[in-house]
Scaffold this active site. Structure first.
Site, PDB file in Angstrom:
ATOM      1  N   LYS A   1       0.861  -1.186   0.000  1.00  0.00           N
ATOM      2  CA  LYS A   1       0.000   0.000   0.000  1.00  0.00           C
ATOM      3  C   LYS A   1       0.891   1.227   0.000  1.00  0.00           C
ATOM      4  O   LYS A   1       2.048   1.150   0.439  1.00  0.00           O
ATOM      5  CB  LYS A   1      -0.879  -0.003   1.258  1.00  0.00           C
TER       6      LYS A   1
ATOM      7  N   ASP B   1      -6.957   4.665  -4.487  1.00  0.00           N
ATOM      8  CA  ASP B   1      -7.616   4.551  -3.174  1.00  0.00           C
ATOM      9  C   ASP B   1      -8.199   5.945  -2.935  1.00  0.00           C
ATOM     10  O   ASP B   1      -8.414   6.695  -3.913  1.00  0.00           O
ATOM     11  CB  ASP B   1      -6.598   4.137  -2.090  1.00  0.00           C
TER      12      ASP B   1
HETATM   13  P1  NAP Z   1     -12.771   8.275  -2.754  1.00  0.00           P
HETATM   14  O1  NAP Z   1     -13.285   8.068  -4.128  1.00  0.00           O
HETATM   15  O2  NAP Z   1     -11.711   9.288  -2.518  1.00  0.00           O
HETATM   16  O3  NAP Z   1     -14.030   8.573  -1.811  1.00  0.00           O
HETATM   17  C1  NAP Z   1     -13.896   8.629  -0.425  1.00  0.00           C
HETATM   18  C2  NAP Z   1     -15.227   9.072   0.152  1.00  0.00           C
HETATM   19  O4  NAP Z   1     -15.158   8.964   1.575  1.00  0.00           O
HETATM   20  C3  NAP Z   1     -15.565  10.518  -0.150  1.00  0.00           C
HETATM   21  O5  NAP Z   1     -16.958  10.673  -0.204  1.00  0.00           O
HETATM   22  C4  NAP Z   1     -14.967  11.248   1.049  1.00  0.00           C
HETATM   23  O6  NAP Z   1     -15.584  12.493   1.319  1.00  0.00           O
HETATM   24  C5  NAP Z   1     -15.263  10.271   2.172  1.00  0.00           C
HETATM   25  N1  NAP Z   1     -14.232  10.404   3.209  1.00  0.00           N
HETATM   26  C6  NAP Z   1     -12.894  10.238   3.062  1.00  0.00           C
HETATM   27  N2  NAP Z   1     -12.250  10.482   4.213  1.00  0.00           N
HETATM   28  C7  NAP Z   1     -13.205  10.829   5.088  1.00  0.00           C
HETATM   29  C8  NAP Z   1     -13.181  11.191   6.449  1.00  0.00           C
HETATM   30  N3  NAP Z   1     -12.031  11.264   7.131  1.00  0.00           N
HETATM   31  N4  NAP Z   1     -14.376  11.457   7.048  1.00  0.00           N
HETATM   32  C9  NAP Z   1     -15.534  11.359   6.347  1.00  0.00           C
HETATM   33  N5  NAP Z   1     -15.619  11.024   5.055  1.00  0.00           N
HETATM   34  C10 NAP Z   1     -14.473  10.770   4.445  1.00  0.00           C
HETATM   35  O7  NAP Z   1     -12.182   6.898  -2.149  1.00  0.00           O
HETATM   36  P2  NAP Z   1     -12.665   5.412  -2.431  1.00  0.00           P
HETATM   37  O8  NAP Z   1     -11.743   4.836  -3.444  1.00  0.00           O
HETATM   38  O9  NAP Z   1     -14.131   5.390  -2.661  1.00  0.00           O
HETATM   39  O10 NAP Z   1     -12.308   4.707  -1.040  1.00  0.00           O
HETATM   40  C11 NAP Z   1     -13.229   4.647   0.045  1.00  0.00           C
HETATM   41  C12 NAP Z   1     -12.833   3.537   1.004  1.00  0.00           C
HETATM   42  O11 NAP Z   1     -12.822   2.275   0.303  1.00  0.00           O
HETATM   43  C13 NAP Z   1     -11.437   3.648   1.639  1.00  0.00           C
HETATM   44  O12 NAP Z   1     -11.473   3.077   2.925  1.00  0.00           O
HETATM   45  C14 NAP Z   1     -10.593   2.774   0.730  1.00  0.00           C
HETATM   46  O13 NAP Z   1      -9.416   2.321   1.381  1.00  0.00           O
HETATM   47  C15 NAP Z   1     -11.570   1.639   0.476  1.00  0.00           C
HETATM   48  N6  NAP Z   1     -11.281   0.817  -0.714  1.00  0.00           N
HETATM   49  C16 NAP Z   1     -11.190   1.373  -1.948  1.00  0.00           C
HETATM   50  C17 NAP Z   1     -10.957   0.582  -3.054  1.00  0.00           C
HETATM   51  C18 NAP Z   1     -10.927   1.130  -4.442  1.00  0.00           C
HETATM   52  O14 NAP Z   1     -10.841   0.325  -5.379  1.00  0.00           O
HETATM   53  N7  NAP Z   1     -11.004   2.428  -4.654  1.00  0.00           N
HETATM   54  C19 NAP Z   1     -10.767  -0.804  -2.878  1.00  0.00           C
HETATM   55  C20 NAP Z   1     -10.892  -1.357  -1.605  1.00  0.00           C
HETATM   56  C21 NAP Z   1     -11.156  -0.533  -0.527  1.00  0.00           C
HETATM   57  P3  NAP Z   1     -14.765  13.841   0.951  1.00  0.00           P
HETATM   58  O15 NAP Z   1     -14.712  13.867  -0.544  1.00  0.00           O
HETATM   59  O16 NAP Z   1     -15.565  14.911   1.561  1.00  0.00           O
HETATM   60  O17 NAP Z   1     -13.398  13.678   1.579  1.00  0.00           O
END
Ligand code: NAP
Length: 449
Positions: A130, A170
């Site tokens: 990561k 991510d």
């Molecule tokens: P993303 O597109 O950047 O979206 C993140 C979302 O979560 C946004 O709506 C953001 O709101 C909100 N968020 C982030 N930090 C926050 C905080 N501290 N408090 C409240 N809301 C928060 O990211 P993503 O890829 O969807 O990832 C979301 C989660 O899924 C993470 O835990 C990541 O590790 C996990 N994940 C992602 C993938 C993938 O393929 N992308 C795979 C496995 C797991 P704001 O825009 O207002 O910050």
């Protein structure tokens, strides 16, 4: 209070605390895995003798570096970036890059540690890693994002390779960032090495269904948990936290399977739309205009926006935390249980605190931990690597079917392992043990390295 550890495992955990001071998220992730490994050491004493757990808890390599860049006004900024190459027993290190101001070594290590077992669960040949940076992309222009990504890759490229380490997206890293990162890698190495990054654009080596994969996979996993209880998503009311990549496609698949998603959020507040969240609006706001979720009410006057609202207080049948770590605590878990929630599946990594997990398990609701429930993203990244290696490009329908089959298999193996080790319905134990045994066997076979 987190559960007590087996007497063989407690000293290992104490050593992790001692060697990694101040990294609370990493401690939490390690504890959550160790809690479930007691019965494995009884069945496989050789893993204890060969100190496999101690070796797994120590990353193979950790890289920390400076990323200097200039903003549009010419001002200089210095960020810090990380890549933790945790375990390569099953394949090249694989795991996303996170750009968020909260990023520090402890967050990257917790994510990398989780990734080892998640990747093993997919059954595909990928190790765990990561990376990320404390860079905050919010409010930055495309040019600033490009300059930052180019500066970061100017150091990171030397540690990557399709057979070595393959990052993806991510939080804060989506298709735009992967494009800039790939462009700089290609320029420095003079190699069109498609398999070095996943989450690429469809015109230049990306896989269909990769964008959708994590959210879709989480919902496929939820459907399997409900099926195991003689139920389904059809007609269920769902709440999804976040409105980023994972949340958007979890909402899309939940709607396709007949559920109604009535709430989503971002870090500013929550939207509740009892008629069902209009996904086209969320996609426009988040994927195109890059605006706050509060703007949803401009197009949907009947919907309610609550600044700093708590999404877990919205009554629902199914809750899908898809935002970030520790976003659902013990009180939230209690509220969900009291409101009649029957299933929780984690699209995000470690979104539920240890107290929350305990409450879900005591209430016997179907609880799918992130390691299992959100493994569809990395699984489809591995499918992207397969397509790159064979210079091929699969259809959406075929790729989605592969994703669905993988999620069904992850559910099945976690479910059956939980039964085998005497904790039926405990997907935390089932997923941890299934993933751990695969990695431990491979490490054992390769000798002391
Ligand atoms: P993303 O597109 O950047 O979206 C993140 C979302 O979560 C946004 O709506 C953001 O709101 C909100 N968020 C982030 N930090 C926050 C905080 N501290 N408090 C409240 N809301 C928060 O990211 P993503 O890829 O969807 O990832 C979301 C989660 O899924 C993470 O835990 C990541 O590790 C996990 N994940 C992602 C993938 C993938 O393929 N992308 C795979 C496995 C797991 P704001 O825009 O207002 O910050």
């Amino acid at each position: 209070m987190p559960a007590r550890l087996d007497e063989k495992l407690e000293p290992i955990f104490q050593d992790v605390l001692h060697r990694n001071p101040g990294e609370s998220e990493f401690h939490q992730a390690v504890h959550e895995v160790l809690e479930t490994l007691g019965p494995v050491l009884v069945k496989y004493p050789e893993f204890a003798e060969k100190k496999v757990i101690q070796r797994i808890c120590e990353p193979e390599r950790q890289i920390i570096f400076r990323v200097p860049w200039q903003d549009d006004k010419g001002e200089i900024h210095i960020n810090r970036a990380f890549r933790v190459e945790f375990n390569s027993a099953l394949g090249p290190y694989k795991g996303g890059m996170r750009f968020h101001p909260s990023v520090y070594l402890g967050i990257i290590k917790f994510l990398g540690f989780e990734q080892i077992f998640k990747n093993a669960l997919t059954g595909l040949p990928i190790g765990g890693g990561k990376g990320g940076s404390d860079f905050d992309p919010k409010g930055r222009s495309d040019d600033e994002i490009m300059r930052f990504c180019q500066s970061l890759m100017t150091e990171l490229y030397r540690h990557l390779g399709e057979y070595t380490d393959v990052p993806a997206g991510d939080i804060g890293v989506g298709g735009r960032e992967i494009g800039y990162l790939f462009g700089q890698y290609k320029r420095i190495t003079n190699r069109y090495e498609s398999g070095v990054l996943t989450g690429k654009g469809l015109d230049w080596g990306g896989s269909r269904a990769r964008t959708e994969a994590t959210g879709y996979g989480t919902v496929f996993f939820t459907q399997e948990m409900l099926k195991a209880r003689g139920d389904s998503l059809d007609g269920k009311t769902v709440v999804v936290s976040g409105s980023g990549n994972v949340a958007i496609y979890a909402i899309e698949k939940a709607h396709q399977l007949g559920a109604k998603v009535i709430a989503c959020s971002d870090s500013g507040g929550i939207i509740v739309d009892e008629k069902g969240i209009d996904l086209a609006t969320v996609k426009r706001l988040k994927e195109v205009e890059r605006r706050r979720i509060s703007a949803y009410t401009e197009a949907h006057k009947h919907a309610k926006y609550v600044e700093d609202g708590n999404i877990w207080s919205v009554p629902c049948d199914v809750a899908l935390p898809c935002a970030t770590q520790n976003e659902l605590n013990g009180n939230d878990a209690k509220t969900l249980v009291e409101n009649g929630c029957i299933a929780v599946a984690e699209g995000a990594n470690m979104p539920t605190t240890p107290e929350g997990i305990q409450i879900f398990q005591e209430a016997s609701l179907a609880y799918g931990p992130g390691k299992a429930a959100n493994a569809g993203g990395v699984a489809t990244s591995a499918l992207e690597m397969q397509q790159n290696a064979s210079r091929d490009s699969w259809t959406f329908a075929y790729t989605e079917k592969r994703l669905e089959d993988i999620m069904i298999e992850i559910h099945k193996s976690s479910f059956e392992t939980a039964e085998e080790f005497g904790s039926p319905g405990n997907y935390v134990l089932g997923a941890n043990i299934t993933g751990f045994i695969k990695v431990a066997r491979a490490m054992d076979a390769m000798g002391l390295i």
